[in-house]
Scaffold this motif. Structure first.
Motif, PDB file in Angstrom:
ATOM      1  N   PRO A  73       0.819  -1.218   0.000  1.00 21.11           N
ATOM      2  CA  PRO A  73       0.000   0.000   0.000  1.00 21.11           C
ATOM      3  C   PRO A  73       0.851   1.265   0.000  1.00 21.11           C
ATOM      4  O   PRO A  73       0.480   2.258  -0.644  1.00 21.11           O
ATOM      5  CB  PRO A  73      -0.814  -0.131   1.302  1.00 21.11           C
ATOM      6  N   ALA A  74       1.998   1.233   0.689  1.00 15.03           N
ATOM      7  CA  ALA A  74       2.881   2.407   0.719  1.00 15.03           C
ATOM      8  C   ALA A  74       3.444   2.696  -0.667  1.00 15.03           C
ATOM      9  O   ALA A  74       3.478   3.849  -1.120  1.00 15.03           O
ATOM     10  CB  ALA A  74       4.017   2.176   1.716  1.00 15.03           C
ATOM     11  N   GLY A  76       2.060   1.746  -3.451  1.00 13.90           N
ATOM     12  CA  GLY A  76       0.918   2.169  -4.258  1.00 13.90           C
ATOM     13  C   GLY A  76       0.589   3.641  -4.069  1.00 13.90           C
ATOM     14  O   GLY A  76       0.334   4.366  -5.040  1.00 13.90           O
ATOM     15  N   MET A  77       0.603   4.118  -2.815  1.00  8.84           N
ATOM     16  CA  MET A  77       0.319   5.534  -2.550  1.00  8.84           C
ATOM     17  C   MET A  77       1.374   6.434  -3.176  1.00  8.84           C
ATOM     18  O   MET A  77       1.063   7.492  -3.735  1.00  8.84           O
ATOM     19  CB  MET A  77       0.232   5.765  -1.041  1.00  8.84           C
ATOM     20  N   ASP A  80       0.913   6.420  -6.957  1.00  9.23           N
ATOM     21  CA  ASP A  80      -0.299   7.133  -7.368  1.00  9.23           C
ATOM     22  C   ASP A  80       0.009   8.619  -7.532  1.00  9.23           C
ATOM     23  O   ASP A  80      -0.540   9.289  -8.407  1.00  9.23           O
ATOM     24  CB  ASP A  80      -1.418   6.953  -6.338  1.00  9.23           C
ATOM     25  N   PRO A 127       1.751  -3.453  -6.931  1.00 11.56           N
ATOM     26  CA  PRO A 127       0.912  -2.287  -7.238  1.00 11.56           C
ATOM     27  C   PRO A 127       1.196  -1.685  -8.607  1.00 11.56           C
ATOM     28  O   PRO A 127       0.274  -1.259  -9.314  1.00 11.56           O
ATOM     29  CB  PRO A 127       1.242  -1.293  -6.107  1.00 11.56           C
ATOM     30  N   GLN A 341     -10.788  -0.504  -6.842  1.00  7.18           N
ATOM     31  CA  GLN A 341     -10.246   0.577  -7.665  1.00  7.18           C
ATOM     32  C   GLN A 341     -11.345   1.495  -8.170  1.00  7.18           C
ATOM     33  O   GLN A 341     -11.148   2.709  -8.283  1.00  7.18           O
ATOM     34  CB  GLN A 341      -9.447  -0.001  -8.835  1.00  7.18           C
ATOM     35  N   LYS A 347      -6.948   6.056  -7.363  1.00  9.31           N
ATOM     36  CA  LYS A 347      -5.998   5.462  -6.420  1.00  9.31           C
ATOM     37  C   LYS A 347      -5.728   4.010  -6.814  1.00  9.31           C
ATOM     38  O   LYS A 347      -5.929   3.078  -6.029  1.00  9.31           O
ATOM     39  CB  LYS A 347      -6.558   5.521  -4.991  1.00  9.31           C
ATOM     40  N   THR A 350      -2.778   2.289  -4.767  1.00 10.91           N
ATOM     41  CA  THR A 350      -3.137   2.148  -3.352  1.00 10.91           C
ATOM     42  C   THR A 350      -4.147   1.025  -3.155  1.00 10.91           C
ATOM     43  O   THR A 350      -4.007   0.197  -2.242  1.00 10.91           O
ATOM     44  CB  THR A 350      -3.719   3.465  -2.811  1.00 10.91           C
ATOM     45  N   LEU A 354      -3.714  -2.483  -1.165  1.00 12.44           N
ATOM     46  CA  LEU A 354      -4.595  -2.884  -0.066  1.00 12.44           C
ATOM     47  C   LEU A 354      -5.232  -4.243  -0.322  1.00 12.44           C
ATOM     48  O   LEU A 354      -5.215  -5.125   0.536  1.00 12.44           O
ATOM     49  CB  LEU A 354      -5.686  -1.835   0.150  1.00 12.44           C
TER      50      LEU A 354
END
Length: 410
Positions: A73-74, A76-77, A80, A127, A341, A347, A350, A354
């Motif tokens: 997730p990190a 992915g963020m 993004d 991601p 999504q 996002k 992210t 997740l």
């Protein structure tokens, strides 16, 4: 449709479905996850050759799951905000170094360090790989995500084969052969990275527009979206716990209850995993036609009676039930990614982190919980209870419909 959602949709739909890119990224997913599959497949080898304890093996598995899943997730963020096409080949280069280290490590500490390198590569790949699938999807998001995810599930299904065909005859050093697999993945991902970068340049004006809009409209997620996202994650956790329980403990169940050898038990696991990979592919196109919520609900509810029956069935019937339940249950795997999504547009990375990464990490936690339960009540009763997990799919009824999500994004 909101400006953010409209821009994201324009970026994604700027060209038609790129099947060539989808097939390549799906193949890379297979190669990446087959590298991850080496680690649990090596447990019996490492225990014998290096005298590792079960606790040390547990630390190795936990390290892989936590690094590769919690960081997703990190990553992915971060991507993004600023997409990084060339992170893909660099990530697999990290995995290649980790596999090489794993083959020649002479101490427990070096094995853990090698596993960290493999986990880092996987955390970067997933991601960004999902983003590539999204960008190449055109209007066929479900199919695109299915092609991408079926590669990963197929790679995981290779663990029994890796154990039987490579690691048993060649031992720890046999893992070195998988550096060739990693090198192939690096080459393919370099090609993907050039396509990815060109795609970003082609849509540069849209990306800038999206970035400006995102900075102006910082409204955050609505309460309804947050609740729906929590429900999706809960459903993913329930499915992950069941799959993790089967992957890690069903072979022990068959050995104890059917008096099977390790090799015979691996056949049952292989059937379950391969059927799941096939189901992953078909789920996306079905969701494109009948709706994502429908496929998620039916995959869990229809599979529940089958998973409940598995521990009570004789071997011949059990292998049939495993094939059916694996196919049906995993048909919603890629669908939940696309659902999330679309629930939180813009996002992509992210949500992929997740729904896939965090779920993988929760699978590791579930594996530990199921193992503890097996120590308390025995493997037979534990597998019986595990079979009821898909019934939690009834919660899908509380999710907003596909039409409702489209209205929220309007």
């Amino acid at each position: 449709m909101s400006n953010v959602a409209a821009t994201a949709k324009s970026l994604q739909n700027s060209t038609g479905t790129s099947y060539k890119i989808l097939i390549i990224i799906g193949l890379c997913h297979l190669l990446n996850d087959s590298l991850q599959a080496i680690i649990p497949a090596m447990f019996p080898i490492l225990k014998k050759s290096m005298g590792l304890t079960y606790t040390q093996l547990g630390i190795i598995g936990f390290t892989l799951n936590m690094v590769s899943s919690v960081l997703q997730p990190a990553v992915g963020m971060a991507t993004d905000k600023k997409p990084m096409p060339y992170a893909l080949p660099f990530g697999l280069t990290s995995s290649m170094l980790g596999v090489f280290g794993l083959a020649f490590a002479q101490s427990f500490e070096l094995i853990v360090i090698s596993v960290i390198f493999i986990g880092l590569g996987s955390a970067v790949f997933h991601p960004e790989g999902s983003r590539v699938a999204y960008m190449a999807a055109g209007t066929r998001r479900g199919l695109a995500q299915s092609i991408y995810q079926v590669g990963g599930n197929s790679g995981q299904a290779m663990a029994p084969l890796i154990t039987a065909l490579v690691l048993v005859p060649l031992g720890q050093r046999g893992a070195a052969w998988f550096t060739i697999v990693a090198a192939l993945a690096v080459g393919l991902l370099t090609y993907i990275a050039f396509w990815y970068a060109a795609k970003l340049r082609m849509n540069k004006s849209l990306i800038k527009k999206k970035s400006k809009i995102s900075n102006v409209n910082q409204k955050g997620l609505s309460k309804s979206v947050k609740i729906a996202l929590l429900l999706v994650l809960f459903l993913i956790f329930a499915r992950s716990w069941y799959v993790s329980g089967m992957t890690n403990y069903y072979t022990l169940y068959t050995i104890e209850n059917y008096s099977f050898s390790i090799s015979q038990a691996q056949v049952f696991l292989f059937v379950f995993l391969v059927s799941g990979a096939v189901g992953t592919f078909f789920g996306g196109p079905l969701a494109d036609r009948f709706g994502k919520k429908t496929v998620i609900f039916l995959s869990m509810i229809i599979s529940a009676p089958l998973t409940i029956l598995v521990p009570f069935a004789p071997p011949a019937a059990a292998i049939c039930l495993l094939a059916l339940s694996g196919f049906i249950l995993m048909s919603s795997f890629s669908v939940t990614v696309v659902y999330a999504q679309e629930l939180v547009p813009g996002k992509i990375g992210t949500m992929a982190g997740l729904t896939v990464g965090l779920a993988f990490g929760m699978g590791a936690v579930g594996s530990m919980a199921i193992g503890y339960l097996a120590d308390l009540i025995g493997i037979t009763h534990t597998m019986i209870l595990t079979g009821f997990l898909p019934l939690l799919g009834i919660i899908t009824l509380l999710l907003p419909s596909d039409q409702k999500i489209n209205e929220w994004n309007a």
